[in-house]
Design a protein around this motif. Structure first.
Motif, PDB file in Angstrom:
ATOM      1  N   THR A 265      22.511  69.498  -3.270  1.00  0.00           N
ATOM      2  CA  THR A 265      22.923  68.660  -2.443  1.00  0.00           C
ATOM      3  C   THR A 265      23.435  67.468  -3.294  1.00  0.00           C
ATOM      4  O   THR A 265      23.070  66.400  -2.852  1.00  0.00           O
ATOM      5  CB  THR A 265      22.400  68.147  -1.324  1.00  0.00           C
ATOM      6  OG1 THR A 265      20.990  67.503  -1.794  1.00  0.00           O
ATOM      7  CG2 THR A 265      21.961  69.342  -0.393  1.00  0.00           C
ATOM      8  N   VAL A 266      24.508  67.729  -4.423  1.00  0.00           N
ATOM      9  CA  VAL A 266      25.134  66.711  -4.970  1.00  0.00           C
ATOM     10  C   VAL A 266      26.628  66.467  -4.607  1.00  0.00           C
ATOM     11  O   VAL A 266      27.331  67.124  -4.518  1.00  0.00           O
ATOM     12  CB  VAL A 266      24.940  67.005  -6.599  1.00  0.00           C
ATOM     13  CG1 VAL A 266      25.816  65.971  -7.412  1.00  0.00           C
ATOM     14  CG2 VAL A 266      23.525  67.259  -6.926  1.00  0.00           C
ATOM     15  N   GLY A 267      26.699  65.050  -4.375  1.00  0.00           N
ATOM     16  CA  GLY A 267      28.172  64.795  -3.543  1.00  0.00           C
ATOM     17  C   GLY A 267      29.232  65.076  -4.379  1.00  0.00           C
ATOM     18  O   GLY A 267      30.456  65.188  -4.036  1.00  0.00           O
ATOM     19  N   SER A 268      29.131  65.148  -5.748  1.00  0.00           N
ATOM     20  CA  SER A 268      30.236  65.412  -6.523  1.00  0.00           C
ATOM     21  C   SER A 268      30.275  66.965  -7.131  1.00  0.00           C
ATOM     22  O   SER A 268      31.080  67.140  -7.968  1.00  0.00           O
ATOM     23  CB  SER A 268      30.089  64.476  -7.959  1.00  0.00           C
ATOM     24  OG  SER A 268      28.628  64.607  -8.604  1.00  0.00           O
ATOM     25  N   ALA A 269      29.536  67.653  -6.600  1.00  0.00           N
ATOM     26  CA  ALA A 269      29.406  68.918  -7.089  1.00  0.00           C
ATOM     27  C   ALA A 269      29.563  69.883  -5.987  1.00  0.00           C
ATOM     28  O   ALA A 269      28.437  70.987  -5.845  1.00  0.00           O
ATOM     29  CB  ALA A 269      28.314  69.229  -8.014  1.00  0.00           C
ATOM     30  N   PHE A 270      30.395  70.036  -5.011  1.00  0.00           N
ATOM     31  CA  PHE A 270      30.595  70.914  -4.065  1.00  0.00           C
ATOM     32  C   PHE A 270      31.941  71.126  -3.646  1.00  0.00           C
ATOM     33  O   PHE A 270      32.734  70.237  -3.800  1.00  0.00           O
ATOM     34  CB  PHE A 270      29.386  70.660  -2.787  1.00  0.00           C
ATOM     35  CG  PHE A 270      30.224  69.759  -1.902  1.00  0.00           C
ATOM     36  CD1 PHE A 270      31.040  70.188  -0.701  1.00  0.00           C
ATOM     37  CD2 PHE A 270      29.515  68.489  -1.909  1.00  0.00           C
ATOM     38  CE1 PHE A 270      31.159  68.954  -0.115  1.00  0.00           C
ATOM     39  CE2 PHE A 270      29.886  67.517  -1.329  1.00  0.00           C
ATOM     40  CZ  PHE A 270      30.939  67.657  -0.157  1.00  0.00           C
TER      41      PHE A 270
END
Length: 369
Positions: free
Chosen positions: A200-205
């Motif tokens: 759950t990484v905001g810059s990686a989805f």
């Protein structure tokens, strides 16, 4: 666009008052980037996106925001820079959002909602890519994602492999320790059988536009909006992890902008702190709960079902008033074991899972390591 998605879109836009951006309707792909005082990092992020090979034209939406009461000068300078850059880049869109409150979650939501409001596709094939202003991407970032989208058409969202950039060698060990810590958590959730075993990484989805709607849009929070949003996506669709080498390279810098996350964790480790590791016994007990959730007793005899759980789960479920709440859930759930399991996982979601793990840890008196 299917009739159900069209209905959800109109309902969502009425409720959220999102405005379309002229020219954005031409794009079926959009990267959304919140930017608060990031002029030192933003040019490299935009350069990396422009250099990445693309299958479809991709719009880049930069949402320029800052906390209420803070100096607006950095945001004004950022807008000035973007306006100059925009003259030579027709894929760049600027959303000045000086007035919004709610942190990075509100900024992400503003950009994603603008893309939603600007698009009226014939079918549900639009995608939003979530990025940060201090984050760069590989040259095959879009190619690998588009290949995955084409190969697995039923997937709602993809989480992406990442590797933090470390500019200060003295911080390397702390950053890698934190990355390994995050990876261990996801791996142990998967081993326990949790559907919330996702990064759950905001810059990686990235997320399909229709599923963005089904999840009721990005969550507005000062931090952790990515966690809550992705957990909601698990409830409403299929979230899968892109395998292989990293395609996203966030900054591993120390930061105090949010109460948790990479920047805070790295700072704590460098100051001699520790990671709040969850011991294996808690995941073992979680596995027992999730295995038990497949039993018909969950539907036929909930009280007997809870009595069969580990003592930590019995205490946790009792504190959460599970039996009384579950009775109401069953009244509104088809009498089918698969439907009941789905309903259980909607209740025992990613946040409750995390809280339960810490609860199980505390019952044994384990110390953080």
């Amino acid at each position: 666009m299917s009739s159900s998605i069209a209905f959800l879109r109109e309902k969502y836009l009425r409720r959220n008052n999102a405005a379309a951006i002229p020219g954005l309707e031409k794009f079926s792909r959009a990267v959304v980037i919140p930017a608060w005082d990031e002029l030192d990092n933003l040019p490299a992020t935009l350069d990396a996106l422009n250099c990445a090979e693309k299958v479809f034209p991709v719009a880049t939406l930069v949402v320029v925001n800052h906390p209420q009461g803070s100096d607006p000068a950095p945001s004004e300078k950022t807008v000035e820079y973007l306006q100059k850059r925009q003259k030579e880049d027709q894929t760049l869109f600027i959303i000045p959002a000086f007035e919004i409150d709610g942190g990075v979650g509100a900024a992400r939501k503003r950009g994603m909602d603008a893309f939603l409001a600007s698009r009226t596709p014939d079918d549900d094939t639009d995608w939003i890519f979530s990025l940060d202003a201090d984050t760069q991407v590989s040259s095959d970032y879009f190619l690998r994602i588009e290949h995955a989208i084409a190969q697995q058409s039923g997937v709602s969202a993809w989480t992406l492999p990442y590797l933090h950039r470390v500019e200060d060698p003295s911080q390397e060990n702390a950053v890698r320790r934190y990355e390994a810590y995050l990876a261990r958590y996801v791996a142990k959730l998967a081993a326990a059988g949790s559907p919330y075993a996702i990064s759950t990484v905001g810059s990686a989805f990235c997320v399909r536009l229709g599923n963005y709607l089904k999840a009721n849009g990005m969550k507005v929070r000062q931090a952790g909006e990515d966690f809550y949003f992705l957990c909601e996506l698990v409830k409403t669709g299929k979230v899968r992890a892109l395998k292989g080498d990293a395609v996203v390279f966030p900054s591993g810098r120390i930061s105090g902008r949010t109460p948790f996350g990479t920047g805070k964790a790295v700072a704590d480790l460098l100051a001699g702190g520790s990671l709040n590791e969850i011991p294996d016994h808690a995941f073992d007990e979680l596995a027992l709960v999730l295995t038990a959730a497949k039993s018909p007793l969950l539907r036929e005899a909930p009280q007997t079902w809870t009595a069969s759980l580990p003592s930590s789960a019995q205490a946790f479920f009792d504190a959460e008033r599970f039996l009384s709440l579950w009775e109401k859930v069953l009244q509104n759930t088809p009498c089918d074991d698969n439907a009941v399991q789905k309903a259980f996982h909607r209740w025992f979601d990613g946040l409750k899972t995390l809280r339960y793990l810490h609860f199980a840890k505390s019952m044994r008196g384990s110390a953080a390591i």
